[in-house]
Design a protein around this motif. Structure first.
Motif, PDB file in Angstrom:
ATOM      1  N   LEU A   1       0.833  -1.194   0.000  1.00 28.72           N
ATOM      2  CA  LEU A   1       0.000   0.000   0.000  1.00 28.72           C
ATOM      3  C   LEU A   1       0.871   1.248   0.000  1.00 28.72           C
ATOM      4  O   LEU A   1       1.943   1.282   0.590  1.00 28.72           O
ATOM      5  N   ARG A   2       0.382   2.275  -0.677  1.00 30.89           N
ATOM      6  CA  ARG A   2       1.073   3.566  -0.696  1.00 30.89           C
ATOM      7  C   ARG A   2       0.187   4.612  -0.024  1.00 30.89           C
ATOM      8  O   ARG A   2      -1.029   4.463   0.034  1.00 30.89           O
ATOM      9  N   GLY A   3       0.816   5.666   0.446  1.00 32.51           N
ATOM     10  CA  GLY A   3       0.014   6.708   1.060  1.00 32.51           C
ATOM     11  C   GLY A   3       0.843   7.793   1.682  1.00 32.51           C
ATOM     12  O   GLY A   3       2.075   7.753   1.693  1.00 32.51           O
ATOM     13  N   GLY A   4       0.143   8.788   2.208  1.00 32.90           N
ATOM     14  CA  GLY A   4       0.806   9.914   2.850  1.00 32.90           C
ATOM     15  C   GLY A   4      -0.145  11.087   2.933  1.00 32.90           C
ATOM     16  O   GLY A   4      -1.360  10.949   2.764  1.00 32.90           O
ATOM     17  N   ILE A   5       0.433  12.260   3.168  1.00 35.37           N
ATOM     18  CA  ILE A   5      -0.359  13.474   3.367  1.00 35.37           C
ATOM     19  C   ILE A   5      -0.114  14.433   2.213  1.00 35.37           C
ATOM     20  O   ILE A   5       1.030  14.728   1.859  1.00 35.37           O
ATOM     21  N   ALA A   6      -1.209  14.900   1.612  1.00 36.56           N
ATOM     22  CA  ALA A   6      -1.142  15.846   0.502  1.00 36.56           C
ATOM     23  C   ALA A   6      -1.861  17.134   0.895  1.00 36.56           C
ATOM     24  O   ALA A   6      -3.050  17.110   1.208  1.00 36.56           O
TER      25      ALA A   6
END
Length: 305
Positions: free
Chosen positions: A7-12
């Motif tokens: 899974l990929r992710g983060g804060i934008a």
């Protein structure tokens, strides 16, 4: 979700000057209304987190107030929210309105973003309108980075789009997932936002005031929820306070024979009932508080401090 898939992710962070379409874009991405959408500048006054979760992972979007030159303590609070979002994100979406010319606020926005340690997507928004200033925004960034757009690295991406029409919004989201690193989810998969309930309710009321009052006194108006009290298994009582700065503004907010206040209450109540999934008795009061935009205790009560 496929447990074997990385899974990929983060804060934008979605940043830009007022009226570039930040809230419209976030609402379109999530398929839900989280942020106030209005033609009145500086409608968004809080950092609003919208959470997108799918089989690719999870992205936490931060919708921020519009970048402006602050004239009071509240304005400074709004700019600090932008600075905080830029400092604590993995990727910045710099959303610009290509139908409007860049100005001083835009140059300040570019300066702040360029100093950040984050990947950047330049969202060339409103291409469904006349994109007469598209090249001006590209030139602005070329001047900031002292290189042509073709020479910029993969950490800087151009994205022509329309948040209102949905043009390239799916492409934007796909690009975000591609740019994000492998990451565990920060929130449970069924959470859409962590925006506090009281602030969400106050914002719904404030939006209705903005839409009805138009340009009459939007910047002088604020709303806070003074009480939320379940009265039965099916009914919740809510008391909200509408702040204004001068006694002369009171009749504008109330309207002839109470028409404005009554309409605001009816429209907001329907939306709040959808949020809470139960019946609501909404009571609104108009309070005159001179200089509330400079008063720390009031700004704290409103959630700015």
């Amino acid at each position: 979700m496929n447990a074997t898939k990385k899974l990929r992710g983060g804060i934008a962070a979605i940043v830009g000057r007022p009226n570039t379409g930040k809230s419209t874009l976030l609402n379109n991405i999530l398929g839900e209304k989280l942020s106030i959408v209005s033609k009145i500048p500086q409608t968004t006054r809080y950092q609003i987190r919208g959470i997108l979760t799918d089989e690719r992972g999870q992205i936490v979007f931060i919708d921020t107030p519009g970048m402006h030159l602050p004239k009071n303590r509240m304005g400074s609070c709004l700019v600090r929210q932008i600075d905080d979002a830029i400092a604590h994100c993995d990727l910045i979406i710099h959303l610009v309105d290509v139908s409007e010319s860049p100005g001083q606020e835009e140059r300040l926005m570019v300066e702040k973003i360029n100093a950040a340690d984050a990947k950047i997507i330049l969202g060339l928004n409103k291409i469904d309108l006349k994109a007469v200033f598209l090249d001006s925004y590209i030139k602005l960034w070329e001047e900031a980075r002292l290189k042509k757009i073709q020479e910029m690295t993969a950490d800087f991406i151009l994205m022509p789009m329309s948040g209102l029409k949905g043009t390239n919004v799916d492409k934007l989201v796909a690009t975000l997932f591609e740019q994000m690193l492998e990451s565990e989810m920060l929130y449970p998969k069924d959470i859409l936002s962590d925006f506090p309930q009281r602030l969400a309710i106050a914002d719904m009321i404030r939006e209705k005031l903005f839409l009805l009052l138009r340009q009459e006194l939007p910047y002088a108006v604020a709303v806070y929820v003074d009480e939320i009290q379940p009265r039965s298994k099916k009914l919740t009582f809510i008391r909200a306070v509408i702040l204004i700065e001068r006694e002369s503004q009171k009749q504008i907010v109330i309207g002839k024979d109470g028409h404005i206040l009554k309409t605001v209450g009816e429209q907001a109540r329907a939306e709040i009932e959808t949020l809470l999934e139960r019946k609501v008795f909404l009571e609104t009061h108009v309070k005159v508080k001179p200089g509330w935009q400079e008063d720390p205790s009031t700004l704290r009560q409103l959630g700015f401090l």
